[in-house]
Scaffold this motif. Structure first.
Motif, PDB file in Angstrom:
ATOM      1  N   LEU A  78      11.788  15.060  23.225  1.00  0.00           N
ATOM      2  CA  LEU A  78      12.201  15.841  22.056  1.00  0.00           C
ATOM      3  C   LEU A  78      13.271  15.099  21.255  1.00  0.00           C
ATOM      4  CD1 LEU A  78      12.228  19.466  23.513  1.00  0.00           C
ATOM      5  CD2 LEU A  78      10.759  18.619  21.665  1.00  0.00           C
ATOM      6  N   ASP A  79      14.189  14.458  21.955  1.00  0.00           N
ATOM      7  CA  ASP A  79      15.212  13.670  21.248  1.00  0.00           C
ATOM      8  C   ASP A  79      14.567  12.527  20.468  1.00  0.00           C
ATOM      9  OD1 ASP A  79      17.278  15.260  22.166  1.00  0.00           O
ATOM     10  OD2 ASP A  79      17.846  13.907  23.796  1.00  0.00           O
ATOM     11  N   ARG A  80      13.581  11.870  21.085  1.00  0.00           N
ATOM     12  CA  ARG A  80      12.912  10.760  20.408  1.00  0.00           C
ATOM     13  C   ARG A  80      12.102  11.262  19.212  1.00  0.00           C
ATOM     14  NH1 ARG A  80      11.048   5.535  23.411  1.00  0.00           N
ATOM     15  NH2 ARG A  80      13.277   5.315  23.070  1.00  0.00           N
ATOM     16  N   ILE A  81      11.415  12.381  19.370  1.00  0.00           N
ATOM     17  CA  ILE A  81      10.655  12.949  18.258  1.00  0.00           C
ATOM     18  C   ILE A  81      11.595  13.299  17.110  1.00  0.00           C
ATOM     19  CG2 ILE A  81       9.337  14.992  17.541  1.00  0.00           C
ATOM     20  CD1 ILE A  81       8.049  14.917  20.375  1.00  0.00           C
ATOM     21  N   LYS A  82      12.724  13.921  17.439  1.00  0.00           N
ATOM     22  CA  LYS A  82      13.693  14.280  16.396  1.00  0.00           C
ATOM     23  C   LYS A  82      14.183  13.033  15.662  1.00  0.00           C
ATOM     24  CE  LYS A  82      17.933  16.980  15.717  1.00  0.00           C
ATOM     25  NZ  LYS A  82      18.982  17.788  16.411  1.00  0.00           N
ATOM     26  N   MET A  83      14.428  11.955  16.404  1.00  0.00           N
ATOM     27  CA  MET A  83      14.899  10.704  15.805  1.00  0.00           C
ATOM     28  C   MET A  83      13.826  10.099  14.906  1.00  0.00           C
ATOM     29  SD  MET A  83      16.007   7.160  17.714  1.00  0.00           S
ATOM     30  CE  MET A  83      14.314   6.914  18.268  1.00  0.00           C
ATOM     31  N   ILE A  84      12.569  10.073  15.375  1.00  0.00           N
ATOM     32  CA  ILE A  84      11.492   9.489  14.563  1.00  0.00           C
ATOM     33  C   ILE A  84      11.278  10.306  13.297  1.00  0.00           C
ATOM     34  CG2 ILE A  84       9.019   8.960  14.508  1.00  0.00           C
ATOM     35  CD1 ILE A  84       9.218   8.399  17.537  1.00  0.00           C
ATOM     36  N   ILE A  85      11.319  11.628  13.418  1.00  0.00           N
ATOM     37  CA  ILE A  85      11.183  12.475  12.236  1.00  0.00           C
ATOM     38  C   ILE A  85      12.313  12.194  11.253  1.00  0.00           C
ATOM     39  CG2 ILE A  85      11.334  14.870  11.412  1.00  0.00           C
ATOM     40  CD1 ILE A  85       9.740  15.707  13.878  1.00  0.00           C
TER      41      ILE A  85
ATOM     42  N   ASN B 132       1.950  27.463  22.141  1.00  0.00           N
ATOM     43  CA  ASN B 132       2.998  27.989  21.251  1.00  0.00           C
ATOM     44  C   ASN B 132       4.330  28.085  21.989  1.00  0.00           C
ATOM     45  OD1 ASN B 132       1.431  28.669  18.748  1.00  0.00           O
ATOM     46  ND2 ASN B 132       0.282  29.884  20.231  1.00  0.00           N
ATOM     47  N   GLY B 133       4.528  27.164  22.944  1.00  0.00           N
ATOM     48  CA  GLY B 133       5.713  27.215  23.783  1.00  0.00           C
ATOM     49  C   GLY B 133       6.963  26.688  23.094  1.00  0.00           C
ATOM     50  N   ASP B 134       8.058  26.707  23.848  1.00  0.00           N
ATOM     51  CA  ASP B 134       9.354  26.314  23.289  1.00  0.00           C
ATOM     52  C   ASP B 134       9.354  24.870  22.797  1.00  0.00           C
ATOM     53  OD1 ASP B 134      10.328  28.819  23.861  1.00  0.00           O
ATOM     54  OD2 ASP B 134      11.341  28.210  25.722  1.00  0.00           O
ATOM     55  N   GLU B 135       8.611  23.995  23.493  1.00  0.00           N
ATOM     56  CA  GLU B 135       8.608  22.582  23.123  1.00  0.00           C
ATOM     57  C   GLU B 135       7.988  22.394  21.734  1.00  0.00           C
ATOM     58  OE1 GLU B 135       8.342  23.264  27.485  1.00  0.00           O
ATOM     59  OE2 GLU B 135       7.091  23.842  25.785  1.00  0.00           O
ATOM     60  N   VAL B 136       6.846  23.039  21.506  1.00  0.00           N
ATOM     61  CA  VAL B 136       6.192  22.959  20.199  1.00  0.00           C
ATOM     62  C   VAL B 136       7.053  23.627  19.139  1.00  0.00           C
ATOM     63  CG1 VAL B 136       4.156  23.682  18.872  1.00  0.00           C
ATOM     64  CG2 VAL B 136       3.876  22.776  21.190  1.00  0.00           C
ATOM     65  N   ARG B 137       7.670  24.751  19.488  1.00  0.00           N
ATOM     66  CA  ARG B 137       8.530  25.445  18.519  1.00  0.00           C
ATOM     67  C   ARG B 137       9.717  24.563  18.118  1.00  0.00           C
ATOM     68  NH1 ARG B 137       5.366  28.923  16.461  1.00  0.00           N
ATOM     69  NH2 ARG B 137       7.215  29.563  15.284  1.00  0.00           N
ATOM     70  N   SER B 138      10.209  23.764  19.063  1.00  0.00           N
ATOM     71  CA  SER B 138      11.315  22.856  18.744  1.00  0.00           C
ATOM     72  C   SER B 138      10.896  21.836  17.688  1.00  0.00           C
ATOM     73  CB  SER B 138      11.795  22.128  20.002  1.00  0.00           C
ATOM     74  OG  SER B 138      12.410  23.021  20.905  1.00  0.00           O
ATOM     75  N   VAL B 139       9.669  21.298  17.819  1.00  0.00           N
ATOM     76  CA  VAL B 139       9.203  20.313  16.842  1.00  0.00           C
ATOM     77  C   VAL B 139       8.993  20.974  15.480  1.00  0.00           C
ATOM     78  CG1 VAL B 139       7.475  18.551  16.329  1.00  0.00           C
ATOM     79  CG2 VAL B 139       8.138  18.983  18.702  1.00  0.00           C
TER      80      VAL B 139
ATOM     81  N   GLY C  19       0.419  12.471  23.932  1.00  0.00           N
ATOM     82  CA  GLY C  19       1.420  12.486  24.988  1.00  0.00           C
ATOM     83  C   GLY C  19       2.843  12.370  24.488  1.00  0.00           C
ATOM     84  N   ALA C  20       3.082  12.721  23.212  1.00  0.00           N
ATOM     85  CA  ALA C  20       4.451  12.644  22.692  1.00  0.00           C
ATOM     86  C   ALA C  20       5.369  13.655  23.385  1.00  0.00           C
ATOM     87  CB  ALA C  20       4.459  12.881  21.182  1.00  0.00           C
ATOM     88  N   LEU C  21       4.810  14.715  23.908  1.00  0.00           N
ATOM     89  CA  LEU C  21       5.561  15.656  24.746  1.00  0.00           C
ATOM     90  C   LEU C  21       5.029  15.545  26.171  1.00  0.00           C
ATOM     91  CD1 LEU C  21       5.696  18.829  22.464  1.00  0.00           C
ATOM     92  CD2 LEU C  21       7.653  17.448  23.199  1.00  0.00           C
ATOM     93  N   GLY C  22       5.768  14.864  27.034  1.00  0.00           N
ATOM     94  CA  GLY C  22       5.384  14.778  28.436  1.00  0.00           C
ATOM     95  C   GLY C  22       4.723  13.496  28.872  1.00  0.00           C
ATOM     96  N   GLY C  23       4.517  12.553  27.943  1.00  0.00           N
ATOM     97  CA  GLY C  23       3.929  11.282  28.329  1.00  0.00           C
ATOM     98  C   GLY C  23       2.451  11.388  28.640  1.00  0.00           C
ATOM     99  N   TYR C  24       1.891  10.278  29.134  1.00  0.00           N
ATOM    100  CA  TYR C  24       0.460  10.220  29.428  1.00  0.00           C
ATOM    101  C   TYR C  24       0.282   9.927  30.922  1.00  0.00           C
ATOM    102  CZ  TYR C  24      -4.504   9.441  28.516  1.00  0.00           C
ATOM    103  OH  TYR C  24      -5.877   9.525  28.510  1.00  0.00           O
ATOM    104  N   LEU C  25      -0.908   9.516  31.321  1.00  0.00           N
ATOM    105  CA  LEU C  25      -1.184   9.196  32.714  1.00  0.00           C
ATOM    106  C   LEU C  25      -0.509   7.885  33.109  1.00  0.00           C
ATOM    107  CD1 LEU C  25      -5.004  10.031  32.746  1.00  0.00           C
ATOM    108  CD2 LEU C  25      -3.093  11.543  33.325  1.00  0.00           C
ATOM    109  N   THR C  26      -0.410   7.636  34.396  1.00  0.00           N
ATOM    110  CA  THR C  26       0.174   6.388  34.882  1.00  0.00           C
ATOM    111  C   THR C  26      -0.880   5.339  35.190  1.00  0.00           C
ATOM    112  OG1 THR C  26       0.141   7.254  37.147  1.00  0.00           O
ATOM    113  CG2 THR C  26       2.165   7.574  35.872  1.00  0.00           C
ATOM    114  N   ASP C  27      -2.141   5.766  35.349  1.00  0.00           N
ATOM    115  CA  ASP C  27      -3.231   4.849  35.662  1.00  0.00           C
ATOM    116  C   ASP C  27      -4.533   5.545  35.300  1.00  0.00           C
ATOM    117  OD1 ASP C  27      -4.890   2.852  36.633  1.00  0.00           O
ATOM    118  OD2 ASP C  27      -3.799   2.605  38.513  1.00  0.00           O
TER     119      ASP C  27
END
Length: 277
Positions: free
Chosen positions: A19-26, A66-73, A42-50
């Motif tokens: 979220l901090d990185r998204i806020k900075m990029i925005i 519609n959770g808190d993470e999306v509402r933050s963005v 995967g901007a929220l939570g990353g992607y797979l490792t393999d």
């Protein structure tokens, strides 16, 4: 004129960091006058490792649509249109828990459009449930559609959005270098070539403006390509990044650019769907 941007950036399992990185990029995009920003899958939570043997104990967190993470963005976005990807918690018909590789397009006014990844490659199909279609939607910037990663490998996906009126398509990716034949230099990697080829071909064949965002850096066994770009309706690259994080920003007159591309050869109007079997 409108400024469009596609981001190459690294994201992790740490939602607070993301979220901090998204806020900075925005914030950086806003300083550049951007009206539409595409962030990676995967901007929220990353992607797979393999992709060959994913660690099922270390999957991206499941987030509510519609959770808190999306509402933050949504709060960060303000008057900017922002697209980003995440792993979505869903329920199947039997009320069991399912996982979607999902994308959302939003602004400070709320949700504008959604997409669930339809085409699931080997190594991923056992972890995610496939989406069921492609739908364009209206935004303050113009009518657009979303794709995720492997979806762009299939011409029918982008074509369906273009037929539905999309003049902008944003494809959000977590696209790594080749797993089986990695090149000594990323620019020579087979997957880098295909990533760029699909971006340019899908834009040109549909005569749309194409935003291609991607993860960058390393995560687990995966080395992501970066290579974010904005592609014009003739397949020309208008702006790009390379392997490191950054913003590809292009200023376009969308009606003029798309209209000019379709003045003589109008691929959608020239289709012959009755002959396609």
């Amino acid at each position: 004129m409108v400024r469009l941007a596609a981001a190459a950036a690294h994201f992790t399992r740490d939602i607070g960091f993301d979220l901090d990185r998204i806020k900075m990029i925005i914030s950086h995009a806003r300083d550049a006058g951007v009206s539409l920003l595409a962030l990676p899958d995967g901007a929220l939570g990353g992607y797979l490792t393999d992709l060959r043997g994913p660690d099922e104990d270390d999957l991206p967190p499941l987030l509510e649509p519609n959770g808190d993470e999306v509402r933050s963005v949504i709060d960060f976005a303000g008057d900017m249109v922002v697209c980003l990807g995440y792993s979505e918690r869903g329920l199947d018909d039997g009320n069991g828990l399912v996982r979607y590789d999902a994308a959302v397009c939003l602004s400070g006014d709320g949700i504008l459009g959604r997409h669930r990844k339809v085409h699931l490659p080997a190594g991923v199909a056992s972890l995610f449930t496939a989406g069921d279609g492609f739908r364009a939607f209206d935004t303050p910037v113009g009518r657009m559609g979303l794709l995720i990663d492997h979806d762009k490998t299939f011409p029918e996906a982008a074509r369906t959005l273009a037929v539905d009126g999309a003049e902008i398509i944003a494809c959000l990716s977590a696209w790594p270098t080749s797993l089986t034949n990695r090149a000594p230099r990323m620019a020579l990697d087979r997957q880098a070539r295909l990533f760029d080829l699909y971006d340019q071909a899908r834009a040109a064949e549909n005569q749309v403006v194409w935003l291609s965002s991607n993860q960058s850096g390393r995560y687990g066994a995966l080395h992501f390509l970066g290579r974010a770009k904005v592609v014009g309706p003739g397949g020309e690259i208008l702006a790009r990044t390379w392997s490191k994080g950054g913003l590809a920003v292009a200023e376009v007159d969308l009606p003029e650019l798309v209209g000019a591309a379709r003045t003589v050869l109008h691929h959608l109007a020239e289709r012959r769907p009755e002959t396609y079997g």
